[in-house]
Design a protein around this motif. Structure first.
Motif, PDB file in Angstrom:
ATOM      1  N   ALA A   1       0.829  -1.205   0.000  1.00  0.00           N
ATOM      2  CA  ALA A   1       0.000   0.000   0.000  1.00  0.00           C
ATOM      3  C   ALA A   1       0.866   1.259   0.000  1.00  0.00           C
ATOM      4  O   ALA A   1       0.505   2.252  -0.628  1.00  0.00           O
ATOM      5  N   PHE A   2       2.015   1.219   0.680  1.00  0.00           N
ATOM      6  CA  PHE A   2       2.886   2.393   0.709  1.00  0.00           C
ATOM      7  C   PHE A   2       3.399   2.726  -0.689  1.00  0.00           C
ATOM      8  O   PHE A   2       3.425   3.882  -1.080  1.00  0.00           O
TER       9      PHE A   2
ATOM     10  N   ILE B   1       0.495   4.321  -2.704  1.00  0.00           N
ATOM     11  CA  ILE B   1      -0.256   5.453  -2.129  1.00  0.00           C
ATOM     12  C   ILE B   1      -0.714   6.467  -3.173  1.00  0.00           C
ATOM     13  O   ILE B   1      -1.900   6.809  -3.210  1.00  0.00           O
TER      14      ILE B   1
ATOM     15  N   LEU C   1      -3.497   4.828  -5.188  1.00  0.00           N
ATOM     16  CA  LEU C   1      -4.682   4.605  -4.352  1.00  0.00           C
ATOM     17  C   LEU C   1      -5.413   5.909  -4.073  1.00  0.00           C
ATOM     18  O   LEU C   1      -6.652   5.966  -4.126  1.00  0.00           O
ATOM     19  N   GLN C   2      -4.679   6.979  -3.802  1.00  0.00           N
ATOM     20  CA  GLN C   2      -5.309   8.276  -3.570  1.00  0.00           C
ATOM     21  C   GLN C   2      -6.094   8.718  -4.804  1.00  0.00           C
ATOM     22  O   GLN C   2      -7.217   9.210  -4.691  1.00  0.00           O
TER      23      GLN C   2
ATOM     24  N   LEU D   1      -8.412   1.525   5.970  1.00  0.00           N
ATOM     25  CA  LEU D   1      -7.064   1.968   5.608  1.00  0.00           C
ATOM     26  C   LEU D   1      -6.761   3.320   6.246  1.00  0.00           C
ATOM     27  O   LEU D   1      -7.673   4.121   6.478  1.00  0.00           O
TER      28      LEU D   1
ATOM     29  N   VAL E   1      -3.584   6.848   2.952  1.00  0.00           N
ATOM     30  CA  VAL E   1      -3.711   5.920   1.829  1.00  0.00           C
ATOM     31  C   VAL E   1      -4.933   6.262   0.983  1.00  0.00           C
ATOM     32  O   VAL E   1      -4.885   6.205  -0.236  1.00  0.00           O
TER      33      VAL E   1
END
Length: 130
Positions: free
Chosen positions: A4-5, A8, A11-12, A114, A118
């Motif tokens: 997820a990092f 990011i 995902l945003q 989350l 994130v």
């Protein structure tokens, strides 16, 4: 969670737009678009694509006015991040029924689970509650 990092920014973008990016969400630039991109930006060092779901609507004007069309561009690596982020969303929400759950419902489910960074939402100001 470590994945997820890396994802990011993608995902945003997905949580903000609520678009489920797929392979057909991207199209290679045609020759005229690529030439204009290279003239105005630079010669890319990786393939670039138009992001079709984010492309603005063209409005016709009367008369001889020229219309400038802005394209939303993604590099090959940005495109791959968006596609990987969609796969992450499906994996992270895999306890939801596959056939009856929409992408928007998956996003809503994950917004609650989350971290705010994130999903692109500002963290709540903790000093206000004191």
């Amino acid at each position: 969670m470590f994945e997820a990092f890396r994802l990011i920014p993608a995902l945003q973008a997905i949580f903000h737009s609520e678009i489920e990016f797929r392979e057909d969400s991207f199209a290679e630039l045609n020759a005229a678009q690529r030439e204009a991109y290279e003239r105005k930006v630079a010669t890319p060092d990786e393939p670039i694509y138009r992001v079709l779901p984010l492309e603005p609507t063209v409005i016709e004007r009367q008369g001889n006015e020229k219309i400038t069309v802005e394209l939303t561009i993604a590099t090959q690596s940005e495109r791959q991040l968006l596609l990987d982020a969609v796969r992450f969303i499906y994996r992270a929400s895999d306890q939801m029924p596959e056939e009856s759950t929409s992408f928007e419902q998956r996003l809503a489910f994950l917004r609650q689970r989350l971290p705010p960074i994130v999903v692109g939402e500002p963290e709540e100001d903790l000093s206000r509650g004191r």
